[in-house]
Design an enzyme around this catalytic site. Structure first.
Site, short mmCIF file in Angstrom:
data_model
loop_
_atom_site.label_atom_id
_atom_site.label_comp_id
_atom_site.label_asym_id
_atom_site.label_seq_id
_atom_site.Cartn_x
_atom_site.Cartn_y
_atom_site.Cartn_z
N VAL A 47 0.83 -1.21 0.00
CA VAL A 47 0.00 0.00 0.00
C VAL A 47 0.86 1.26 0.00
O VAL A 47 0.60 2.22 -0.75
CB VAL A 47 -0.99 -0.01 1.19
CG1 VAL A 47 -1.88 1.22 1.16
CG2 VAL A 47 -1.84 -1.28 1.18
N LYS A 55 -7.27 -2.07 9.35
CA LYS A 55 -8.56 -2.50 9.94
C LYS A 55 -8.36 -3.15 11.30
O LYS A 55 -9.19 -3.01 12.19
CB LYS A 55 -9.29 -3.46 9.00
CG LYS A 55 -8.52 -4.73 8.76
CD LYS A 55 -8.98 -5.51 7.57
CE LYS A 55 -7.88 -6.44 7.10
NZ LYS A 55 -6.80 -5.85 6.39
N GLY A 96 -10.87 -1.85 0.79
CA GLY A 96 -9.80 -1.28 -0.04
C GLY A 96 -10.19 -0.04 -0.81
O GLY A 96 -10.37 1.03 -0.23
N ILE A 100 -12.92 0.73 -2.40
CA ILE A 100 -14.34 1.14 -2.48
C ILE A 100 -14.62 2.24 -1.46
O ILE A 100 -14.36 2.06 -0.28
CB ILE A 100 -15.29 -0.05 -2.19
CG1 ILE A 100 -14.98 -1.23 -3.09
CG2 ILE A 100 -16.74 0.38 -2.30
CD1 ILE A 100 -15.82 -2.48 -2.80
N GLU A 112 -2.69 -15.46 1.65
CA GLU A 112 -1.37 -15.54 2.29
C GLU A 112 -1.00 -17.01 2.47
O GLU A 112 -1.84 -17.89 2.39
CB GLU A 112 -1.46 -14.91 3.68
CG GLU A 112 -2.12 -13.58 3.72
CD GLU A 112 -1.14 -12.44 3.85
OE1 GLU A 112 -0.05 -12.67 4.35
OE2 GLU A 112 -1.49 -11.32 3.44
N ASP A 140 -10.77 -11.58 8.92
CA ASP A 140 -10.54 -10.33 8.17
C ASP A 140 -11.88 -9.63 7.92
O ASP A 140 -12.02 -8.43 8.17
CB ASP A 140 -9.83 -10.67 6.84
CG ASP A 140 -9.67 -9.46 5.95
OD1 ASP A 140 -8.76 -8.65 6.22
OD2 ASP A 140 -10.47 -9.30 5.01
N LYS A 193 -13.61 -5.86 9.42
CA LYS A 193 -14.23 -4.83 8.56
C LYS A 193 -15.69 -4.63 8.97
O LYS A 193 -16.19 -3.50 8.99
CB LYS A 193 -14.12 -5.25 7.10
CG LYS A 193 -12.66 -5.32 6.61
CD LYS A 193 -12.55 -6.03 5.27
CE LYS A 193 -11.11 -6.18 4.83
NZ LYS A 193 -10.94 -7.12 3.71
#
Ligand code: NAP
Ligand code: HSE
Length: 435
Positions: free
Chosen positions: A16, A107, A136, A138, A192, A203, A207
């Site tokens: 990022v 997050k 991400g 959006i 991953e 994950d 969020k």
């Protein structure tokens, strides 16, 4: 036009961070036009300053000393793209205390420590922006906090993990099994080496905790989100679901009802005509129902270097505008109410259940009896012969989770039941929020 320069410090130059640097450099002229100042990256914290970063960097830009970013009086905005909690939280709090505005894509940190971070930002009179932390690229945090702020939000339902959406898409379209889909996702760099955060739903849960807190103006903590991943979803379930006119997706669902807020992440059968079923591969989407706006859906890339950096840079530009206008906290914490989070047992949904049972008279009657005794009403029953056993595919009417679990406990003890292969919730997601 002002000649002012706003200085940016990056904490991290991985996927990022590199994207953020690229956008700030490549789109510098347009960014300057839009905010009326130049955004200049002054320092970048990394672990290893000798590593090739894949972009041309000025001599001396990289540092392994966090203080050169967070304590640097020449830096106005700190962008935290390290990931994880430690040292990201420590550095973020210090940056705010040192009077920097903070932009983060993290997050994990926001879901677990949002309250502390917001309190610190408020005391310091600085911005804390985190658009990239959910889905991400959006835009979703700002639309919820600003554009839809006049609504009472009824529900937020999202496909908010790209890895699992890719896997379920491949299982659905190519009939791959879970392991094949996971290996493919890993070889493409989506999953991953340790895929547990994605496939076990954690994950998505982080969020969802963030989305639910914003949507319902109450702090929904990570441990209040019910989480179930996709490890129990078999290609067979996806095929059966398709025959029943459903598609299986990993959903994050946040809803407000009389008994409180629901917050849950789990795989679900969705009717094929629901717009979320057309969201495939690594794409994410979030479907929101508000009392005034009705239904709206946000769609796009939920991860990746440039999409995630796009959201981070939008936040950096907002923070810069606020610095130029001498304001802060325009998008501050909106958790101003204390609301109950509904226990999962009180949630009502339909269920798809696949059982392997002995193929002899009376077995189905015994199972139906237990369901009936627990107030679980069956909507459909399909039987397939599968070797020495029969495979039963059942769909219930809407029932309380606690009743279904109690029934399953008794069914598991029946000698005629070889295995309860799958239990997946069915979400009709009625779009009945018309204004
Ligand atoms: P990444 O590729 O692993 O990059 C992390 C960067 O932070 C690296 O440059 C690393 O330095 C640096 N770093 C880590 N720990 C450090 C420490 N203790 N001291 C100094 N530097 C340290 O991570 P990423 O994928 O860019 O993700 C960054 C954040 O964005 C995470 O919070 C993630 O959840 C979030 N996010 C990522 C995506 C995505 O698609 N990747 C999408 C949405 C949100 P070295 O390079 O020297 O090791
Ligand atoms: N691992 C996440 C996903 C991206 O697959 O969507 C970062 O949140």
């Amino acid at each position: 036009m002002s000649e002012r320069t706003i200085s940016v410090g990056l904490l991290g130059m991985g996927t990022v961070g590199r994207g953020v640097y690229r956008i700030l450099k490549d789109n510098q002229a347009g960014i300057k036009q839009k905010i009326g100042a130049t955004l200049a990256v002054k320092k970048i914290l990394v672990r290893d300053i000798t590593k090739d970063r894949g972009v041309e960097l000025e001599e001396g830009l990289l540092t392994s000393d966090a203080g050169e970013v967070i304590d640097n009086p020449g830096i106005d905005i700190v962008v935290e793209v390290l990931g994880g909690i430690d040292p990201a939280l420590k550095y973020s709090l210090r940056a705010l205390e040192q009077g920097k505005s903070l932009v983060t894509a993290n997050k994990d940190m926001i879901a677990a420590h949002g309250k502390e971070l917001f309190a610190t930002a408020r005391i310091a009179n600085r911005d804390l922006l985190f658009e990239a932390s959910v889905a991400g690229g959006i835009p979703i945090i700002r639309p919820l906090k600003v554009c839809l702020a006049g609504n009472r939000i009824r529900q937020v339902v999202g496909i908010i993990n790209g890895t699992t959406n890719y896997m379920l898409t491949r299982m659905s379209k190519e009939g791959l099994d879970f392991q094949q889909a996971l290996s493919e996702a890993q070889s493409l760099g989506y999953a991953e080496a340790d895929p547990s955060a994605d496939v076990e739903g954690h994950d998505a849960a982080r969020k969802l905790a963030i989305l639910a807190s914003i949507a319902f103006n109450t702090r929904v903590s990570l441990d209040q989100v019910f989480v179930e991943g996709i490890t129990g979803v078999a290609a067979r379930d996806i095929a059966h679901a398709s025959n029943l006119n459903y598609i299986v997706k990993l959903l994050g669902i946040a809803r407000e009802g009389k008994e409180g807020v629901e917050a849950r992440v789990h795989p679900a059968l969705l009717p094929k005509n629901h717009p979320l079923t057309s969201v495939n591969d690594v794409y994410n989407a979030i479907f929101i129902s508000g009392d005034a706006v009705g239904d709206v859906m946000f769609y796009g890339r939920g991860a990746g270097e440039m999409p995630t950096a796009s959201a981070v840079v939008g936040d950096v530009m907002d923070a810069a505008r606020n610095i130029l206008n001498n304001v802060s906290g325009m998008i501050s914490c909106t958790c101003f109410e204390e609301k109950q989070v509904k226990p999962m047992g009180l949630t009502k949904t339909k269920y798809y259940i696949r059982l392997s049972v002995a193929d002899r008279p009376g077995v189905l009657a015994g199972i139906a009896f237990i369901f009936g005794n627990n107030d679980v009403s069956l909507a459909s029953v399909i039987q397939h012969t599968a070797g020495q056993f029969a495979e039963l595919v059942l769909v219930t009417h809407e029932v309380f989770e606690k009743n279904l679990q109690k029934a399953l406990q008794s069914i598991r003890e029946l000698s005629s039941v070889n295995e309860i292969c799958s239990v997946i919730r069915v979400e009709e997601l009625d779009e009945g929020a018309a204004p």
